[in-house]
Every structure is written in C-alpha cells, then in structure tokens.
Design an enzyme around this catalytic site. Structure first.
Site, PDB file in Angstrom:
ATOM      1  N   GLY A 129     -12.750 -11.334  23.284  1.00  0.00           N
ATOM      2  CA  GLY A 129     -12.984 -12.749  22.983  1.00  0.00           C
ATOM      3  C   GLY A 129     -14.324 -13.269  23.459  1.00  0.00           C
ATOM      4  O   GLY A 129     -14.546 -14.474  23.488  1.00  0.00           O
ATOM      5  N   GLU A 160      -4.759 -10.269  28.665  1.00  0.00           N
ATOM      6  CA  GLU A 160      -4.380 -11.677  28.875  1.00  0.00           C
ATOM      7  C   GLU A 160      -3.028 -11.768  29.571  1.00  0.00           C
ATOM      8  O   GLU A 160      -2.793 -12.663  30.374  1.00  0.00           O
ATOM      9  CB  GLU A 160      -4.382 -12.416  27.523  1.00  0.00           C
ATOM     10  CG  GLU A 160      -5.804 -12.657  27.044  1.00  0.00           C
ATOM     11  CD  GLU A 160      -5.961 -12.732  25.532  1.00  0.00           C
ATOM     12  OE1 GLU A 160      -4.966 -12.927  24.822  1.00  0.00           O
ATOM     13  OE2 GLU A 160      -7.118 -12.592  25.067  1.00  0.00           O
ATOM     14  N   ASN A 168      -4.168  -8.825  16.374  1.00  0.00           N
ATOM     15  CA  ASN A 168      -3.466  -9.571  17.416  1.00  0.00           C
ATOM     16  C   ASN A 168      -3.810 -11.048  17.249  1.00  0.00           C
ATOM     17  O   ASN A 168      -4.909 -11.473  17.597  1.00  0.00           O
ATOM     18  CB  ASN A 168      -3.920  -9.067  18.799  1.00  0.00           C
ATOM     19  CG  ASN A 168      -3.359  -9.904  19.926  1.00  0.00           C
ATOM     20  OD1 ASN A 168      -2.417 -10.669  19.729  1.00  0.00           O
ATOM     21  ND2 ASN A 168      -3.937  -9.761  21.111  1.00  0.00           N
ATOM     22  N   HIS A 207      -1.534  -6.166  27.375  1.00  0.00           N
ATOM     23  CA  HIS A 207      -2.790  -6.827  26.997  1.00  0.00           C
ATOM     24  C   HIS A 207      -3.398  -7.497  28.231  1.00  0.00           C
ATOM     25  O   HIS A 207      -2.677  -8.020  29.080  1.00  0.00           O
ATOM     26  CB  HIS A 207      -2.517  -7.865  25.907  1.00  0.00           C
ATOM     27  CG  HIS A 207      -3.761  -8.378  25.275  1.00  0.00           C
ATOM     28  ND1 HIS A 207      -4.548  -9.336  25.876  1.00  0.00           N
ATOM     29  CD2 HIS A 207      -4.379  -8.043  24.121  1.00  0.00           C
ATOM     30  CE1 HIS A 207      -5.591  -9.577  25.104  1.00  0.00           C
ATOM     31  NE2 HIS A 207      -5.521  -8.810  24.034  1.00  0.00           N
ATOM     32  N   LYS A 250      -2.563 -13.527  18.771  1.00  0.00           N
ATOM     33  CA  LYS A 250      -2.400 -14.293  20.015  1.00  0.00           C
ATOM     34  C   LYS A 250      -1.590 -15.567  19.734  1.00  0.00           C
ATOM     35  O   LYS A 250      -0.747 -15.571  18.838  1.00  0.00           O
ATOM     36  CB  LYS A 250      -3.755 -14.602  20.650  1.00  0.00           C
ATOM     37  CG  LYS A 250      -4.669 -13.379  20.701  1.00  0.00           C
ATOM     38  CD  LYS A 250      -5.867 -13.585  21.561  1.00  0.00           C
ATOM     39  CE  LYS A 250      -6.829 -12.419  21.368  1.00  0.00           C
ATOM     40  NZ  LYS A 250      -7.778 -12.277  22.448  1.00  0.00           N
ATOM     41  N   GLU A 267      -9.374  -1.538  25.662  1.00  0.00           N
ATOM     42  CA  GLU A 267      -9.926  -2.880  25.483  1.00  0.00           C
ATOM     43  C   GLU A 267     -10.660  -3.293  26.757  1.00  0.00           C
ATOM     44  O   GLU A 267     -10.037  -3.845  27.679  1.00  0.00           O
ATOM     45  CB  GLU A 267      -8.793  -3.873  25.211  1.00  0.00           C
ATOM     46  CG  GLU A 267      -8.020  -3.595  23.937  1.00  0.00           C
ATOM     47  CD  GLU A 267      -7.454  -4.881  23.344  1.00  0.00           C
ATOM     48  OE1 GLU A 267      -7.752  -5.150  22.176  1.00  0.00           O
ATOM     49  OE2 GLU A 267      -6.769  -5.621  24.052  1.00  0.00           O
ATOM     50  N   SER A 307     -13.965  -7.854  20.694  1.00  0.00           N
ATOM     51  CA  SER A 307     -15.003  -8.405  19.822  1.00  0.00           C
ATOM     52  C   SER A 307     -15.409  -7.455  18.695  1.00  0.00           C
ATOM     53  O   SER A 307     -16.572  -7.408  18.287  1.00  0.00           O
ATOM     54  CB  SER A 307     -16.223  -8.837  20.643  1.00  0.00           C
ATOM     55  OG  SER A 307     -15.848  -9.850  21.559  1.00  0.00           O
TER      56      SER A 307
HETATM   57  C1  PEP Z   1      -7.570  -8.690  21.623  1.00  0.00           C
HETATM   58  O1  PEP Z   1      -7.107  -9.781  21.919  1.00  0.00           O
HETATM   59  O2  PEP Z   1      -6.852  -7.672  21.687  1.00  0.00           O
HETATM   60  C2  PEP Z   1      -8.948  -8.623  21.186  1.00  0.00           C
HETATM   61  C3  PEP Z   1      -9.497  -7.449  21.017  1.00  0.00           C
HETATM   62  O3  PEP Z   1      -9.572  -9.827  20.978  1.00  0.00           O
HETATM   63  P1  PEP Z   1     -11.026 -10.047  20.301  1.00  0.00           P
HETATM   64  O4  PEP Z   1     -11.104  -9.144  19.110  1.00  0.00           O
HETATM   65  O5  PEP Z   1     -11.026 -11.490  19.926  1.00  0.00           O
HETATM   66  O6  PEP Z   1     -12.040  -9.702  21.324  1.00  0.00           O
END
Ligand code: PEP
Length: 254
Positions: free
Chosen positions: A175, A99, A9, A97, A11, A169, A215
């Site tokens: 992040g 976000e 992803n 997601h 973003k 997630e 992460s």
């Molecule tokens: C994501 O945005 O779906 C995600 C898992 O981000 P990150 O790996 O940066 O934590």
C-alpha cells in the site's frame, strides 16, 4: 509445472453493490480478453463471499476469504470460522497478512492454528510473510521470513504443505507505492523455495506457488512475474480497478 496465480485482496473496501459491479466488470474483461492459464482468486470482504462465489462459478475465478478465526467455533462474537467459510463453497483464505499481524496482534503461533483449521475445512491457505523496512535495513529480512515460515508452516505434513500458497509481501511495499525490485523479489522467492526444499524436498519445492505482493500494479507486474521464482501476485489496491487487475493477470509472458 507450477500454477500461475493472481489473487486480489480487496481488504475492507466496497459496499455490496460496488462489489457486485466490480466482480462483473472483472468477469466481462476476462471473458473479452481471456486470462490464459492464470488461476484467478478474488478475496472480497466476508459478507460478499456468497455473492462473489456465485459469479465466480460462472466466470472461472475462485473466491477466497481474507481471514478466519483461530478457533473451531464458540463464543467469539463477530468472528468467522474456517468451518463457516469452507461450508459455503469458498476455496481459499488469506492468512497472516501484515495488516492482521500489525493491527490485530496475530503471531505465527495464531496463524499456525488458522492454517490447520483452514486445511481441515478444505480451504487453501494463502500464507503471507515478509519483513518490515527496519528489518531489511538491518539485513535481517531472510531471517525474519525464515522464522515466519518455519513457525507457521513447517510442522505441516508434506501432504498438507503441498496445498499451501505462499505470498511474500514485504511490509514496506504494501500500500505504499514502493515495490520490491524484481531482483529483490526473486532473491527472496528463491530463498523461500530453498527453505521448502530443505524441509520437504526438491519435488515439493518445485511445485510450491510463491506469489509476490506489495504495490504490484499494471505497469510493474510483467517484470515481477518474469522472475523464475515469482509465480504471480497477491494484489491489494490494484485489484479494486477491473482494468488494472485484468491487465495484471494477463502479465505472464506466454
Ligand atoms: C496486499 O494487501 O496484500 C497488498 C499487496 O496490497 P497492495 O497491492 O495495495 O500493496
């Protein structure tokens, strides 16, 4: 047997040139090192989907969008529909997601409409769910995820549900550099698989792909992916570094 999947992803990152360079870098590394039987899905920003899809066709990876609107078409200036994305040869779309839930007010009712439109236009939804830190600290995380999955997905027919990819997630891990432990991920993935089994039966549950996101990086992917109910990852930050992303997609135990 369930597919092993790693999705990136990106973003709201990269310019056109940076995106093209990164895609070729990933493709070259995958061709050099192989990717085993891992299914790779890259989700760049929507203006770059067509370019990414052309590179994906030649290099054995799928391309997904990061969102679609919850209406079929019409007066929604600036929005992108599932019909548009589906008509471009794009195969997947990330929905729900955290976000989008946080910054754009998406509820599971809205996400449910998006899931239906994605399926109608032959896109595979990658449905994201997960609790915020306060919910985990109150031991409400199972209930939160149960409600999310229930509201957004469990009115689908068995046939439609079988097309869905789920991504667990935990919001506190996205992040932040804080990753769920392999045990925490496994516990939640097994819980989600149990919910699917109760609703759609053991056969569907055994085939449902559940990705971990939050992460996940080149150092911790192997341990996370070794958990029996973790079928791969949805990768944010680390998917913007070709070396790390290709290491991650090769992190499944042979
Ligand atoms: C994501 O945005 O779906 C995600 C898992 O981000 P990150 O790996 O940066 O934590």
């Amino acid at each position: 047997m369930r597919s092993k999947i790693v999705a990136g992803n990106w973003k709201m990152n990269t310019t056109f040139q940076e995106a093209e360079d990164l895609l070729y870098e990933i493709a070259d590394l995958m061709n050099e090192r192989g990717k085993g039987d891992t299914t790779v899905i890259i989700c760049p920003p929507s203006p770059f989907l067509e370019m990414a899809s052309d590179i994906g066709v030649e290099n054995d990876f799928f391309v997904g969008a990061q969102n679609v609107n919850d209406h079929e078409s019409g007066a929604y200036t600036g929005e992108v529909s599932a019909a548009m994305i589906g008509s471009m040869g794009i195969t997947h779309v990330i929905l729900g997601h955290s976000e989008r839930r946080t910054y754009f007010g998406e509820t599971d009712t809205i996400i449910k409409s998006k899931v239906a439109l994605a399926l109608k236009h032959e896109l595979v939804p990658i449905y994201c769910c997960g609790e915020v830190l306060a919910e985990r600290e109150k031991s409400n995380h199972f209930e939160v995820v149960r409600n999310q999955v229930n509201e957004a997905l469990f009115s689908l027919t068995k046939e439609d549900f079988s097309k869905i990819i789920i991504a667990y997630e935990p919001v506190w891990a996205i992040g932040t550099g804080v990753t769920a432990t392999p045990a925490q991920a496994q516990e939640m993935h097994a819980f989600i698989r149990g919910l699917v089994a109760d609703k759609y039966g053991e056969t569907v549950a055994a085939e449902t792909v559940i990705l971990y996101g939050g992460s996940c990086n080149a150092k911790n992917a192997a341990e996370l992916f070794s958990q029996p109910d973790v079928d791969g990852g949805l990768i944010g930050g680390a998917s913007l570094k070709a070396e790390d992303f290709v290491t991650i997609l090769n992190s499944f135990k042979k």
